[in-house]
Design a protein around this motif. Sequence first.
Motif, short mmCIF file in Angstrom:
data_model
loop_
_atom_site.label_atom_id
_atom_site.label_comp_id
_atom_site.label_asym_id
_atom_site.label_seq_id
_atom_site.Cartn_x
_atom_site.Cartn_y
_atom_site.Cartn_z
N ILE A 1 -55.12 -16.67 49.14
CA ILE A 1 -56.54 -16.86 48.91
C ILE A 1 -56.93 -16.91 50.17
O ILE A 1 -56.47 -17.87 51.22
CB ILE A 1 -56.87 -18.14 48.37
N ALA A 2 -58.31 -16.39 50.58
CA ALA A 2 -58.73 -16.46 51.89
C ALA A 2 -60.07 -17.14 51.98
O ALA A 2 -60.67 -16.99 50.85
CB ALA A 2 -58.81 -14.83 52.45
N ARG A 3 -60.47 -17.55 52.86
CA ARG A 3 -61.87 -18.23 53.29
C ARG A 3 -62.44 -17.68 54.41
O ARG A 3 -61.85 -17.65 55.48
CB ARG A 3 -61.48 -19.73 53.23
N VAL A 4 -63.78 -17.10 54.25
CA VAL A 4 -64.56 -16.73 55.30
C VAL A 4 -65.65 -17.88 55.29
O VAL A 4 -66.57 -17.75 54.17
CB VAL A 4 -65.07 -15.34 55.05
N THR A 5 -66.00 -18.74 56.43
CA THR A 5 -66.80 -19.74 56.51
C THR A 5 -67.44 -20.04 57.69
O THR A 5 -67.18 -19.15 58.82
CB THR A 5 -65.96 -21.13 56.06
N GLY A 6 -68.20 -20.94 57.89
CA GLY A 6 -68.76 -21.45 59.24
C GLY A 6 -67.67 -22.06 59.91
O GLY A 6 -66.39 -22.11 59.38
N TYR A 7 -67.72 -22.38 61.00
CA TYR A 7 -66.60 -23.03 62.03
C TYR A 7 -66.86 -24.47 61.93
O TYR A 7 -67.88 -25.19 61.65
CB TYR A 7 -66.79 -22.63 63.27
N ASP A 8 -65.77 -25.30 62.23
CA ASP A 8 -65.87 -26.81 62.44
C ASP A 8 -66.63 -27.20 63.69
O ASP A 8 -66.01 -27.73 64.48
CB ASP A 8 -64.28 -27.00 62.27
N THR A 9 -67.75 -27.03 63.64
CA THR A 9 -68.56 -27.33 64.83
C THR A 9 -69.98 -27.58 64.46
O THR A 9 -70.49 -27.02 63.45
CB THR A 9 -68.39 -26.50 66.00
N VAL A 10 -70.84 -28.21 65.12
CA VAL A 10 -72.09 -28.06 64.87
C VAL A 10 -72.82 -26.64 65.33
O VAL A 10 -72.19 -25.93 66.11
CB VAL A 10 -72.99 -29.33 65.72
N ILE A 11 -73.75 -26.45 64.28
CA ILE A 11 -74.18 -24.95 64.47
C ILE A 11 -74.80 -24.82 65.89
O ILE A 11 -75.49 -25.73 66.41
CB ILE A 11 -75.11 -24.74 63.38
#
Length: 326
Positions: A289-299
């Motif tokens: 299973i793959a996830r495409v997401t934002g990153y672990d940081t403030v935008i």
Amino acid sequence: MTATSLVKAVTLALARAMQENDKVLVLGEDVGVDGGVFRATDGLLQRFGAERVFDTPLAEAAIAGIAVGLAAQGFRPVAEIQFTGFIYPAIDQLANHASRMRTRTRGRLTCPMVVRSPAGGGIRAPEHHSESPEAMLAHIPGLRVVIPSSPRRAYRLLLAAIRNPDPVVFLEPTRLYRAAVEDMEDDGLDLPLDRCFVDREGTDVTLVAWGAMVREALEAASALAPDGIDAEVIDVATIKPLDAETILTSVRKTGRCVIIHEAPLTGGFGGEIAARIADGALLSLLAPIARVTGYDTVIPLPRLEQHYFPTAVRIAAAVRKAMTFS
């Protein structure tokens, strides 16, 4: 049929609900005289009067608390939190009162309230204006979390949320407010909550997304089609309670899954969906299973915002990697 933006669809749904039921009230910062920061409540004060559409102080805990009290007394308040980055003071009321009203009173009282809030990024706003806290909100038992992906769906899901006897947080993708336009009718029909929608059928891979990411997923699916990759696209729509069976049925068919959300990876709701797939469709998987997401940081606002969010290109790359497994 009239070409309607998502923000206009929200306005139409609010007006329809208020017209049908005089217990429906609208409250929040600048929702009355100014018609809302995004104009989602434009014209409601003039149409329904100051007793049903009223501005509040800049106090999110008070907005939510007033809504809880109104709901417990038979009203159906629709409270606006101006941006989801400001929703944190309201969580005390949502977690400790709104979500517990039914169980606390052994069913004698319910809490038919909706908290609306613009959510997500894409408009280069300042800090606290581009948050995606759906996973945190979904962790609160007794609270529904709904995120529309189009004008028609926003209209019908918001009506369903207002008509629901329990509390709903309704997160409206900010970037789609005026970018998404559909032909639709103001017909008063709603859609069922707690259900995913299959927006595109396919056989090779399942793309699971919600809110603004549904458009990116559909764009990726179209880009992959000339390569012979047939992607199915699912709009989760109601994050909580999750309609896991629709997702599992799709994954059992395709054998591959890519989950897309713009919230950070760690603790994101995509992890919950991946766990449900591992529980219910593990033996059908042909690839991880793959996830495409934002990153672990403030935008990183505003100039690097476009590098933070998932794009159709990133989604297509994840799909092509999944297709290398057989």
